[in-house]
Write an enzyme that holds these catalytic residues in place. Structure first.
Site, PDB file in Angstrom:
ATOM      1  N   GLY A 162      -3.541  -8.171  11.313  1.00  0.00           N
ATOM      2  CA  GLY A 162      -2.134  -8.518  11.566  1.00  0.00           C
ATOM      3  C   GLY A 162      -1.884  -8.587  13.061  1.00  0.00           C
ATOM      4  CG  ASP A 182       1.240   2.750  12.367  1.00  0.00           C
ATOM      5  OD1 ASP A 182       0.960   2.746  13.576  1.00  0.00           O
ATOM      6  OD2 ASP A 182       1.414   3.803  11.708  1.00  0.00           O
ATOM      7  CB  SER A 235      -8.187  -5.310  12.972  1.00  0.00           C
ATOM      8  OG  SER A 235      -8.353  -4.119  13.711  1.00  0.00           O
ATOM      9  CB  ILE A 263      -0.990  -0.002   1.184  1.00  0.00           C
ATOM     10  CG1 ILE A 263      -2.178   0.940   0.888  1.00  0.00           C
ATOM     11  CG2 ILE A 263      -0.312   0.340   2.508  1.00  0.00           C
ATOM     12  CD1 ILE A 263      -3.360   0.742   1.810  1.00  0.00           C
ATOM     13  N   GLY A 319       4.127  -3.329  11.286  1.00  0.00           N
ATOM     14  CA  GLY A 319       3.162  -3.641  10.218  1.00  0.00           C
ATOM     15  C   GLY A 319       3.008  -2.529   9.202  1.00  0.00           C
TER      16      GLY A 319
HETATM   17  N1  APR Z   1       0.791  -3.028   2.341  1.00  0.00           N
HETATM   18  C1  APR Z   1      -0.431  -3.590   2.487  1.00  0.00           C
HETATM   19  N2  APR Z   1      -0.789  -4.335   3.550  1.00  0.00           N
HETATM   20  C2  APR Z   1       0.149  -4.533   4.499  1.00  0.00           C
HETATM   21  C3  APR Z   1       1.452  -3.984   4.430  1.00  0.00           C
HETATM   22  C4  APR Z   1       1.749  -3.207   3.280  1.00  0.00           C
HETATM   23  N3  APR Z   1       2.950  -2.630   3.118  1.00  0.00           N
HETATM   24  N4  APR Z   1       2.151  -4.373   5.543  1.00  0.00           N
HETATM   25  C5  APR Z   1       1.304  -5.132   6.271  1.00  0.00           C
HETATM   26  N5  APR Z   1       0.117  -5.249   5.645  1.00  0.00           N
HETATM   27  C6  APR Z   1      -1.074  -5.986   6.060  1.00  0.00           C
HETATM   28  C7  APR Z   1      -0.877  -7.148   6.990  1.00  0.00           C
HETATM   29  O1  APR Z   1      -0.515  -8.304   6.262  1.00  0.00           O
HETATM   30  C8  APR Z   1      -2.276  -7.270   7.591  1.00  0.00           C
HETATM   31  O2  APR Z   1      -3.092  -8.028   6.721  1.00  0.00           O
HETATM   32  O3  APR Z   1      -1.877  -5.076   6.788  1.00  0.00           O
HETATM   33  C9  APR Z   1      -2.795  -5.823   7.586  1.00  0.00           C
HETATM   34  C10 APR Z   1      -2.868  -5.182   8.958  1.00  0.00           C
HETATM   35  O4  APR Z   1      -1.804  -5.658   9.750  1.00  0.00           O
HETATM   36  P1  APR Z   1      -1.010  -4.699  10.782  1.00  0.00           P
HETATM   37  O5  APR Z   1      -0.198  -3.749  10.016  1.00  0.00           O
HETATM   38  O6  APR Z   1      -0.333  -5.600  11.758  1.00  0.00           O
HETATM   39  O7  APR Z   1      -2.177  -3.855  11.489  1.00  0.00           O
HETATM   40  P2  APR Z   1      -3.235  -4.283  12.608  1.00  0.00           P
HETATM   41  O8  APR Z   1      -3.459  -5.755  12.640  1.00  0.00           O
HETATM   42  O9  APR Z   1      -4.394  -3.378  12.361  1.00  0.00           O
HETATM   43  O10 APR Z   1      -2.498  -3.896  13.971  1.00  0.00           O
HETATM   44  C11 APR Z   1      -2.282  -2.524  14.231  1.00  0.00           C
HETATM   45  O11 APR Z   1       0.033  -2.866  14.644  1.00  0.00           O
HETATM   46  O12 APR Z   1       1.635  -1.821  13.401  1.00  0.00           O
HETATM   47  C12 APR Z   1       0.961  -1.770  14.589  1.00  0.00           C
HETATM   48  O13 APR Z   1       0.899   0.554  15.180  1.00  0.00           O
HETATM   49  C13 APR Z   1       0.125  -0.528  14.704  1.00  0.00           C
HETATM   50  O14 APR Z   1      -0.434  -0.952  16.985  1.00  0.00           O
HETATM   51  C14 APR Z   1      -0.922  -0.985  15.676  1.00  0.00           C
HETATM   52  C15 APR Z   1      -1.176  -2.430  15.252  1.00  0.00           C
END
Ligand code: APR
Length: 178
Positions: A119, A34, A117, A11, A32
């Site tokens: 990940g 973020d 959410s 993304i 992740g």
């Molecule tokens: N592009 C697209 N999707 C991605 C990317 C990327 N570069 N990197 C990770 N993902 C996907 C993951 O595979 C997952 O399916 O984004 C989805 C969300 O995963 P996370 O990033 O872990 O987010 P989330 O599960 O919502 O947890 C949020 O994690 O990173 C921290 O600060 C954030 O505390 C918060 C928590």
């Protein structure tokens, strides 16, 4: 629905006008997606996020995209999965609706979402996909903006789950809607 599609990609490389960040309530970055978005956007993103005073789960706040190709970033903290009996589905739906509402208010035409959410926050993918698709499709049915919404899955496996879920609920042959 040709305004919505499911793709596989990173993304942070999106050419959408706005990308959504699966943030936490501090809005001060993390791992992740973020972490990836903050790395790609550069330090000015964190500097702007520091001025926002955080964000409640299910709500969304907008910043500039800085070094990203996307002009804007919509930051939304998703729910942490705690078994499904703590309002997780409603909060996750609210993440999608809040981002789409903010986009429409700002006249943003194209929005890319990650799978919020699913990940670190451990929301099971099939359940998250059902909630996400219903929130997006219901919003698009009622609004002209955004013109294009995509779910950007990081892996082909995740995209398969979204495609199967979309086909189950929205394939043309289905008369019963969610
Ligand atoms: N592009 C697209 N999707 C991605 C990317 C990327 N570069 N990197 C990770 N993902 C996907 C993951 O595979 C997952 O399916 O984004 C989805 C969300 O995963 P996370 O990033 O872990 O987010 P989330 O599960 O919502 O947890 C949020 O994690 O990173 C921290 O600060 C954030 O505390 C918060 C928590």
């Amino acid at each position: 629905m040709d305004r919505f599609s499911i793709i596989v990609g990173d993304i942070t490389c999106s050419d959408a006008e706005a990308i959504v960040n699966a943030a936490n309530t501090t809005l001060l970055g993390g791992s992740g997606v973020d972490g990836a978005i903050h790395r790609a956007a550069g330090p000015e993103l964190l500097a702007e996020c520091r001025t926002l005073g955080g964000c409640e789960t299910g709500q969304a706040k907008l910043t500039a995209g800085y070094r990203l190709q996307a002009k804007y970033v919509l930051h939304t903290p998703g729910p942490i999965w705690r078994g499904g009996g703590h309002g997780e589905a409603a909060l996750l739906a609210s993440c999608y609706r809040s981002c789409l509402t903010l986009s429409a208010e700002r006249g943003i035409r194209t929005v890319d979402f990650p799978s919020i959410s699913t990940g670190v926050y451990r929301y099971p993918l099939p359940q998250a996909a059902t909630v996400a698709l219903k929130a997006i499709m219901d919003f698009l049915a009622e609004h002209d903006l955004p013109e294009r919404v995509r779910m950007v899955c990081h892996t082909e496996d995740a995209a398969q789950v979204y495609r199967q879920t979309w086909n189950f609920w929205y394939a043309e042959s289905k008369t019963d809607r969610m």
